[in-house]
Scaffold this active site. Structure first.
Site, PDB file in Angstrom:
ATOM      1  N   LYS A  59       0.866  -1.186   0.000  1.00 57.92           N
ATOM      2  CA  LYS A  59       0.000   0.000   0.000  1.00 57.92           C
ATOM      3  C   LYS A  59       0.897   1.228   0.000  1.00 57.92           C
ATOM      4  O   LYS A  59       1.609   1.485   0.972  1.00 57.92           O
ATOM      5  CB  LYS A  59      -0.921   0.012   1.214  1.00 57.92           C
ATOM      6  CG  LYS A  59      -1.922   1.159   1.198  1.00 57.92           C
ATOM      7  CD  LYS A  59      -2.811   1.130   2.431  1.00 57.92           C
ATOM      8  CE  LYS A  59      -3.919   2.171   2.326  1.00 57.92           C
ATOM      9  NZ  LYS A  59      -3.404   3.542   2.149  1.00 57.92           N
ATOM     10  N   PHE A 131      -1.396   0.472 -11.046  1.00 56.85           N
ATOM     11  CA  PHE A 131      -1.861  -0.829 -10.566  1.00 56.85           C
ATOM     12  C   PHE A 131      -3.179  -1.279 -11.180  1.00 56.85           C
ATOM     13  O   PHE A 131      -3.689  -2.342 -10.842  1.00 56.85           O
ATOM     14  CB  PHE A 131      -2.008  -0.827  -9.036  1.00 56.85           C
ATOM     15  CG  PHE A 131      -2.727   0.367  -8.474  1.00 56.85           C
ATOM     16  CD1 PHE A 131      -4.081   0.582  -8.693  1.00 56.85           C
ATOM     17  CD2 PHE A 131      -2.029   1.300  -7.726  1.00 56.85           C
ATOM     18  CE1 PHE A 131      -4.731   1.685  -8.173  1.00 56.85           C
ATOM     19  CE2 PHE A 131      -2.674   2.408  -7.186  1.00 56.85           C
ATOM     20  CZ  PHE A 131      -4.032   2.598  -7.412  1.00 56.85           C
ATOM     21  N   LYS A 207      -7.651  -3.961   1.935  1.00 55.75           N
ATOM     22  CA  LYS A 207      -6.433  -3.386   2.490  1.00 55.75           C
ATOM     23  C   LYS A 207      -6.160  -3.989   3.857  1.00 55.75           C
ATOM     24  O   LYS A 207      -7.091  -4.314   4.608  1.00 55.75           O
ATOM     25  CB  LYS A 207      -6.516  -1.864   2.579  1.00 55.75           C
ATOM     26  CG  LYS A 207      -7.641  -1.321   3.426  1.00 55.75           C
ATOM     27  CD  LYS A 207      -7.658   0.208   3.374  1.00 55.75           C
ATOM     28  CE  LYS A 207      -8.848   0.782   4.146  1.00 55.75           C
ATOM     29  NZ  LYS A 207      -8.897   2.262   4.078  1.00 55.75           N
TER      30      LYS A 207
END
Length: 291
Positions: A59, A131, A207
């Site tokens: 991340k 991404f 996440k």
């Protein structure tokens, strides 16, 4: 009549400010602009998820940006004032990614990308880490292959593909998270390998961080006591769900002297929520930049 002492007057003022703040309606979060592009947003990894079905990446602590083949925009829809050479090196295909410098360099990046007049020497540090392939056909695995080819053809150092990898199980995922965090990284993102291109909040994108984070609007500055006398002691903030609480840790003395203004948004870290939805062990991280 006896005149109240200075400490008493300060206590009265502090209490009055708190009462007033609690009566003020929420200012709310800034709504996306009319040109805000639809993007895929992550859910938090919870429960019994088969992580072997996901691609995993670090991340990145940067600024989300979307390239449509002609212009570069923030997630708000506002244009990114990047140098002409930076934009000229990007391909004709649409790309979704993060403007990024390095781990722990968010504040520096924020200052660079918010300037109306870009400085070449600053932008030489910035990379567009991609991404996702907006509106791309096929599964995420197939889109990764196409992204790799697009970045390779562009052949410019500021356009890079975010490294994607697979893990066998939760133990391997946790080991990778520990490694990233120990190196100064924020956490991990998991994108389901078979997912089509999606927008909005979805469990196709998850996440994972050692602490959760969220945003809140500053409602009031609450004065400090003792060593913090004359400075901000805590922020009274409100989340998007309407939960108000005091945010009193995570601040430097410099920030306490010049705190985020009322009406601004801040990002905070927390461990979990109480039954009433109040964040536990909340700590200030930074002022949120509405790029």
């Amino acid at each position: 009549m006896t005149t109240p002492s200075l400490p008493s007057r300060r206590a009265w003022l502090r209490d009055a400010l708190l009462v007033l703040a609690l009566a003020v309606p929420a200012s709310g979060f800034a709504a996306p602009g009319p040109d805000a592009p639809p993007l895929l947003l992550a859910e938090v990894l919870r429960g019994d998820v088969d992580v072997s079905r996901y691609w995993v990446s670090e991340k990145l602590d940067g600024a989300r940006a979307l390239w449509d083949g002609h212009s570069l925009r923030f997630r708000s829809g506002r244009p990114v004032n990047a140098p002409a050479w930076f934009v000229a090196g990007l391909p004709a295909e649409a790309l979704d990614g993060e403007l990024w410098i390095a781990r722990g360099r968010f504040e520096a990046l924020s200052g660079i990308v918010r300037r109306r007049q870009p400085r070449d020497e600053d932008w030489r540090q910035v990379k567009f880490m991609v991404f996702e392939l907006p509106d791309g056909a096929g599964s995420f695995s197939e889109r990764i292959d196409r992204l790799r080819a697009i970045v390779g053809r562009a052949d410019v150092p500021w356009l890079q593909l975010v490294e994607q990898f697979r893990v066998a199980d939760r133990a391997a995922l946790q080991a990778k998270l520990d490694e990233v965090v120990a190196g100064g990284g924020e956490g991990l993102m998991l994108h389901r390998a078979d997912a089509p291109y999606l927008t909005g909040r979805s469990d196709a994108l998850l996440k994972l961080k050692p602490l959760l984070d969220a945003e809140a609007t500053v409602i009031a500055h609450l004065p400090g006591r003792g060593r913090l006398e004359g400075m901000m002691g805590a922020l009274l903030v409100e989340t998007a769900q309407g939960v108000r609480f005091q945010l009193g840790t995570g601040f430097s003395d410099a920030l306490r002297r010049d705190p985020p203004p009322v009406g601004s948004q801040v990002t905070f870290l927390y461990r979990d929520l109480t039954r009433d939805g109040v964040p536990r062990f909340a700590s200030y991280l930074r002022r949120r930049e509405n790029f």
